[in-house]
Design an enzyme around this catalytic site. Structure first.
Site, PDB file in Angstrom:
ATOM      1  N   ARG A 149       0.808  -1.217   0.000  1.00  0.00           N
ATOM      2  CA  ARG A 149       0.000   0.000   0.000  1.00  0.00           C
ATOM      3  C   ARG A 149       0.845   1.273   0.000  1.00  0.00           C
ATOM      4  O   ARG A 149       0.320   2.357   0.254  1.00  0.00           O
ATOM      5  CB  ARG A 149      -0.832   0.024   1.286  1.00  0.00           C
ATOM      6  N   LYS A 201      -7.685  -3.990  -2.366  1.00  0.00           N
ATOM      7  CA  LYS A 201      -6.546  -3.250  -2.916  1.00  0.00           C
ATOM      8  C   LYS A 201      -6.897  -2.580  -4.235  1.00  0.00           C
ATOM      9  O   LYS A 201      -6.608  -1.403  -4.466  1.00  0.00           O
ATOM     10  CB  LYS A 201      -5.342  -4.195  -3.099  1.00  0.00           C
ATOM     11  N   ARG A 241     -18.002  18.021   3.736  1.00  0.00           N
ATOM     12  CA  ARG A 241     -18.035  16.679   3.141  1.00  0.00           C
ATOM     13  C   ARG A 241     -17.546  16.653   1.695  1.00  0.00           C
ATOM     14  O   ARG A 241     -17.818  15.726   0.962  1.00  0.00           O
ATOM     15  CB  ARG A 241     -19.460  16.105   3.240  1.00  0.00           C
ATOM     16  N   GLY A 252      -0.212   8.655 -14.008  1.00  0.00           N
ATOM     17  CA  GLY A 252       0.816   7.698 -14.391  1.00  0.00           C
ATOM     18  C   GLY A 252       1.103   6.723 -13.272  1.00  0.00           C
ATOM     19  O   GLY A 252       0.318   6.578 -12.336  1.00  0.00           O
ATOM     20  N   CYS A 255       0.345   1.747 -10.904  1.00  0.00           N
ATOM     21  CA  CYS A 255      -0.696   1.273  -9.988  1.00  0.00           C
ATOM     22  C   CYS A 255      -2.052   1.843 -10.375  1.00  0.00           C
ATOM     23  O   CYS A 255      -2.916   1.127 -10.855  1.00  0.00           O
ATOM     24  CB  CYS A 255      -0.344   1.705  -8.569  1.00  0.00           C
ATOM     25  N   TYR A 314       6.333  10.135 -13.399  1.00  0.00           N
ATOM     26  CA  TYR A 314       4.869  10.189 -13.316  1.00  0.00           C
ATOM     27  C   TYR A 314       4.370  11.102 -12.223  1.00  0.00           C
ATOM     28  O   TYR A 314       3.194  11.474 -12.220  1.00  0.00           O
ATOM     29  CB  TYR A 314       4.266   8.783 -13.209  1.00  0.00           C
TER      30      TYR A 314
HETATM   31  N1  SAJ Z   1      -2.454  12.753  -9.320  1.00  0.00           N
HETATM   32  C1  SAJ Z   1      -3.178  13.838  -9.807  1.00  0.00           C
HETATM   33  N2  SAJ Z   1      -3.928  14.574  -8.937  1.00  0.00           N
HETATM   34  C2  SAJ Z   1      -3.977  14.292  -7.600  1.00  0.00           C
HETATM   35  C3  SAJ Z   1      -3.247  13.181  -7.109  1.00  0.00           C
HETATM   36  C4  SAJ Z   1      -2.495  12.417  -7.996  1.00  0.00           C
HETATM   37  O1  SAJ Z   1      -3.158  14.134 -11.007  1.00  0.00           O
HETATM   38  O2  SAJ Z   1      -4.657  15.018  -6.874  1.00  0.00           O
HETATM   39  C5  SAJ Z   1      -1.635  11.927 -10.247  1.00  0.00           C
HETATM   40  C6  SAJ Z   1      -0.157  11.872  -9.892  1.00  0.00           C
HETATM   41  O3  SAJ Z   1       0.532  12.970 -10.407  1.00  0.00           O
HETATM   42  C7  SAJ Z   1       0.269  10.561 -10.518  1.00  0.00           C
HETATM   43  C8  SAJ Z   1      -0.966   9.690 -10.340  1.00  0.00           C
HETATM   44  O4  SAJ Z   1      -2.040  10.572 -10.129  1.00  0.00           O
HETATM   45  O5  SAJ Z   1       0.538  10.693 -11.908  1.00  0.00           O
HETATM   46  C9  SAJ Z   1      -0.874   8.677  -9.209  1.00  0.00           C
HETATM   47  O6  SAJ Z   1      -0.159   9.210  -8.126  1.00  0.00           O
HETATM   48  P1  SAJ Z   1      -0.539   8.996  -6.591  1.00  0.00           P
HETATM   49  O7  SAJ Z   1       0.445   9.769  -5.810  1.00  0.00           O
HETATM   50  O8  SAJ Z   1      -1.959   9.307  -6.363  1.00  0.00           O
HETATM   51  O9  SAJ Z   1      -0.421   7.429  -6.364  1.00  0.00           O
HETATM   52  P2  SAJ Z   1       0.708   6.324  -6.720  1.00  0.00           P
HETATM   53  O10 SAJ Z   1       0.334   5.705  -8.023  1.00  0.00           O
HETATM   54  O11 SAJ Z   1       2.087   6.843  -6.590  1.00  0.00           O
HETATM   55  O12 SAJ Z   1       0.462   5.276  -5.530  1.00  0.00           O
HETATM   56  C10 SAJ Z   1      -0.816   4.669  -5.398  1.00  0.00           C
HETATM   57  C11 SAJ Z   1      -1.278   4.791  -3.930  1.00  0.00           C
HETATM   58  N3  SAJ Z   1      -2.680   4.424  -3.823  1.00  0.00           N
HETATM   59  C12 SAJ Z   1      -3.589   5.239  -3.245  1.00  0.00           C
HETATM   60  O13 SAJ Z   1      -3.314   6.335  -2.824  1.00  0.00           O
HETATM   61  C13 SAJ Z   1      -4.975   4.715  -3.132  1.00  0.00           C
HETATM   62  C14 SAJ Z   1      -0.406   3.899  -3.030  1.00  0.00           C
HETATM   63  O14 SAJ Z   1      -0.898   3.918  -1.706  1.00  0.00           O
HETATM   64  C15 SAJ Z   1      -0.389   2.461  -3.562  1.00  0.00           C
HETATM   65  O15 SAJ Z   1       0.441   1.635  -2.767  1.00  0.00           O
HETATM   66  C16 SAJ Z   1       0.168   2.503  -4.969  1.00  0.00           C
HETATM   67  O16 SAJ Z   1      -0.707   3.289  -5.783  1.00  0.00           O
HETATM   68  C17 SAJ Z   1       0.281   1.077  -5.487  1.00  0.00           C
HETATM   69  O17 SAJ Z   1       1.416   0.582  -5.602  1.00  0.00           O
HETATM   70  O18 SAJ Z   1      -0.739   0.422  -5.712  1.00  0.00           O
END
Ligand code: SAJ
Length: 406
Positions: A149, A201, A241, A252, A255, A314
């Site tokens: 996670r 997950k 809320r 990107g 995950c 990403y």
């Molecule tokens: N992003 C946005 N806007 C936001 C938040 C993120 O555009 O408000 C973009 C980010 O720039 C990125 C992508 O979304 O390109 C994903 O980034 P992230 O930081 O949200 O998440 P990841 O992919 O680095 O990690 C996620 C996490 N999952 C959740 O938050 C539910 C992490 O806890 C997991 O362990 C991981 O996926 C995984 O390995 O599954």
């Protein structure tokens, strides 16, 4: 002894964490080059606190090998991509890991799968292999799903503090594995069944994808309607809320941009919001491209080689480029036969795309317009260097007057 299979972004920190807490660990990866790097004390990716954790694990005797070991516990952290056509999980790395484990594992071993998988993967792919090898599940082999996670950029903290899910057939084994993870995990550890752990997950990452898609859709609506999306989100979020995420150039990583497809692939016709969200997030790089074109026209920039993309990863402060919005955008440009745009990312040390720079000043020197694709600390701390530039900021990190946004 714990044999951790797959020493990538998840397996390596996990192996180091167990070892640094005094457990006997061998980390295995089929990539010999990666193993020789680790054996000579070189880390294979950058992550806050990973150096210290590595040193602590080495001091406690962690071993690295390209061979599977005879162990009482296996932790599998291998990639689980999806098939781009069918959208169904590509479980080949998991299958191969299980087959290799079966060749060396003793009776009574526990196999813990940490890789994210679609609900049903363990039933469909893992159980048959174990049984074909003459092992009886529940007595000769115990199966557990403990999905990772942790978030890149804050992995070590999250490994220690996040809550975890342990899915097991047998509650007693679930509790045993819970005790194992409690050697370093201070968060709540919930024990459940395997299918629930698999689905939970995927649901977590899908929830985030949908919420990011909502923010991205708002950005598009507000652009079309001449409204200020960030101001609207800021004010809306004052409602007790409402908690809207930030729009950006796309989603990107390996995950969030992958896991929701598992549900679309397995439940076509049911996973409708999920599919729409995926499409919206996947459309963002092209939307940014449209913004670049509009701004170039407005500012009379005729040549795309005077435009520079800041950021290839990403997201900010990681070196991971998998499925990155910048790469998606460059692909889209190639399809439209537009090339020559310049690219720079302080975290990406090798050339992976055309016209890539490795020096911030040299990059800035060669462009008139900078598109901020990733909000790395470097650019946040050096915003004054962009004073003379036309800026398209897709991450809302620049508050200089005249900055263009999504
Ligand atoms: N992003 C946005 N806007 C936001 C938040 C993120 O555009 O408000 C973009 C980010 O720039 C990125 C992508 O979304 O390109 C994903 O980034 P992230 O930081 O949200 O998440 P990841 O992919 O680095 O990690 C996620 C996490 N999952 C959740 O938050 C539910 C992490 O806890 C997991 O362990 C991981 O996926 C995984 O390995 O599954």
């Amino acid at each position: 002894m714990i044999n951790v299979i797959g020493l990538g972004y998840i397996g390596l920190p996990t192996a180091l964490m167990f070892a640094s807490h005094g457990l006997e660990v061998v980390g295995t990866d089929y990539n010999k080059n990666l193993i020789s790097k680790l054996k000579t004390g070189h880390l294979t990716f950058e992550e806050q606190g990973l150096d210290e954790l590595f040193n602590a694990a080495v001091a406690k005797g962690i071993q690295f090998s390209d061979e599977y070991q005879t162990a009482s516990t296996y932790i599998i952290a291998v990639p689980t991509p999806y098939d781009k056509n069918s959208k169904i999980i590509d479980a080949s790395y998991v299958v191969s890991a299980i087959k290799n484990i079966m060749k060396v594992c003793p009776k009574g071993a526990t196999m813990i799968l940490e890789s994210t998988v679609s609900p049903g993967t363990i039933d469909h792919f893992v159980r048959p292999i174990v049984e074909e090898n003459g092992f009886k599940i529940g007595t000769d082999i115990h199966l557990v799903h403990a999905p990772e996670r942790i978030i890149p950029g804050n992995m070590i903290y999250e490994l220690t503090h996040n809550s975890r899910t342990i899915g097991a057939d047998d509650k007693r084994i679930g509790e045993e594995v819970k005790r194992l993870y409690a050697s370093f995990c201070q968060g709540e550890i919930v024990v459940t069944d395997i299918r629930t752990a698999e689905m939970t997950k995927v649901v977590e990452n899908t929830f985030r994808d949908i919420n990011i898609a909502f923010a991205n859709e708002l950005a598009k609506i507000c652009r079309a309607g001449g409204m200020a999306v960030y101001e609207i989100i800021r004010i809306a979020n004052k409602h007790p809320r409402v908690n809207i995420l930030q729009p950006g150039p796309g989603v990107g990583g390996h995950c969030i941009s992958v896991d929701p497809w598992f549900l679309v692939g397995d439940y076509p016709g049911l996973a409708n919001i999920i599919l729409a969200a995926r499409k919206i997030n996947d459309s963002m790089p092209e939307f940014v491209l449209g913004r670049i074109n509009d701004i170039m026209k407005e500012k009379s920039i005729a040549d795309v080689s005077r435009v520079g993309l800041y950021g290839l990863t990403y997201k900010e402060n990681v070196d991971d480029v998998r499925e990155s919005p910048t790469l998606q955008m460059l692909e889209c440009m190639e399809r439209h036969l537009a090339s020559g745009i310049k690219v720079y990312d302080p975290w990406v040390k090798h050339d992976i795309v055309k016209n890539q720079y490795h020096d911030f000043d040299a990059f800035l020197n060669d462009v008139d317009m900078v598109v901020i694709m990733v909000g790395h600390s470097e650019i946040r701390e050096n915003m004054d260097k962009l004073k003379e530039k036309i800026i398209l900021d897709t991450r809302k990190i620049c508050d200089m007057e005249g900055t263009y946004r999504l």
